[in-house]
Motif scaffolding. Structure first.
Motif, PDB file in Angstrom:
ATOM      1  N   ASN A  60    -130.095 -43.449  42.521  1.00 25.38           N
ATOM      2  CA  ASN A  60    -130.899 -43.890  43.667  1.00 25.38           C
ATOM      3  C   ASN A  60    -132.285 -44.363  43.274  1.00 25.38           C
ATOM      4  OD1 ASN A  60    -128.855 -43.400  45.453  1.00 25.38           O
ATOM      5  ND2 ASN A  60    -129.601 -41.374  46.039  1.00 25.38           N
ATOM      6  N   GLY A  61    -132.781 -43.942  42.165  1.00 19.99           N
ATOM      7  CA  GLY A  61    -134.111 -44.336  41.715  1.00 19.99           C
ATOM      8  C   GLY A  61    -134.500 -43.461  40.549  1.00 19.99           C
ATOM      9  N   THR A  62    -134.573 -44.050  39.374  1.00 18.49           N
ATOM     10  CA  THR A  62    -134.820 -43.261  38.176  1.00 18.49           C
ATOM     11  C   THR A  62    -136.272 -42.821  38.123  1.00 18.49           C
ATOM     12  OG1 THR A  62    -133.155 -44.577  37.074  1.00 18.49           O
ATOM     13  CG2 THR A  62    -134.520 -43.202  35.687  1.00 18.49           C
ATOM     14  N   PRO A  63    -136.499 -41.515  38.009  1.00 22.39           N
ATOM     15  CA  PRO A  63    -137.862 -40.988  37.964  1.00 22.39           C
ATOM     16  C   PRO A  63    -138.502 -41.210  36.588  1.00 22.39           C
ATOM     17  CG  PRO A  63    -136.293 -39.224  37.651  1.00 22.39           C
ATOM     18  CD  PRO A  63    -135.494 -40.458  37.935  1.00 22.39           C
ATOM     19  N   ALA A  64    -139.795 -41.010  36.532  1.00 16.99           N
ATOM     20  CA  ALA A  64    -140.515 -41.109  35.265  1.00 16.99           C
ATOM     21  C   ALA A  64    -140.274 -39.881  34.397  1.00 16.99           C
ATOM     22  CB  ALA A  64    -142.013 -41.279  35.525  1.00 16.99           C
TER      23      ALA A  64
END
Length: 190
Positions: A60-64
């Motif tokens: 869904n959205g790759t974090p840092a």
């Protein structure tokens, strides 16, 4: 955002994408505690309690940043580490485990983890591991486990993996059954 059976907690306003972190652990009380501590330190937190939830959160959205438990109820946390590395090369991942050994630490680092910590790790230890530079050495632990404690932990782990079968555990550890029974009857060393 908490990926926990449909419950969502919105990210704090004013937190950038570069402070986003994914926490993956099947120990819910630990996961919740670590999530709150990371939010208090300015991170936008996404939590997952399984490999499947971790993979979905990564998609869904790759974090840092990410903190992933090695052993999860539905598989190995290294699957999540691999997925994160494929989605974002600069993601900084710390792998947590209750059963530390050299082989899994090497595997985790080869897959892209920046550090490998034994549980229970507090938020300050996790942040220190996530933020240190690639050439920086990690600080030695204040209270490392004694060799006797490490041996005891290993025996307990194998014993649990053998479904608490003393004979099978003794065979796998190349140890006499009675010797193992004496070890198991004693309290854990410090």
């Amino acid at each position: 955002m908490l990926v926990d059976e449909g419950v969502s907690i919105a990210a704090r306003p004013g937190v950038s994408d570069e402070r986003s972190i994914l926490l993956v652990d099947d120990d819910r009380p630990f996961l919740t505690r670590l999530g709150r501590a990371m939010e208090q330190r300015g991170f936008s937190v996404t939590m997952a309690a399984s490999v499947a939830e971790g993979l979905a959160a990564a998609a869904n959205g790759t974090p840092a940043y990410a903190v992933v438990d090695m052993r999860l109820g539905d598989g190995n946390g290294l699957e999540v580490v691999q997925a994160l590395q494929k989605a974002r090369e600069d993601v900084r991942v710390v792998v947590l485990t209750g059963y530390g050994n050299i082989a899994t630490a090497v595997t985790a680092v080869k897959l892209g983890a920046v550090d490998y910590l034994a549980k229970p790790a507090d938020a300050d230890e996790v942040i220190a591991a996530l933020m240190h530079g690639p050439d920086a050495k990690a600080e030695p632990p204040e209270n490392p486990m004694s060799a006797d404690r490490v041996r005891w932990e290993h025996i307990q782990r194998v014993y649990e993996l053998c479904d608490r079968n003393v004979s099978e555990t003794a065979r796998r550890l190349s140890m006499h059954r009675r010797t193992l029974q004496r070890i198991l009857a004693k309290r854990a060393p410090r």
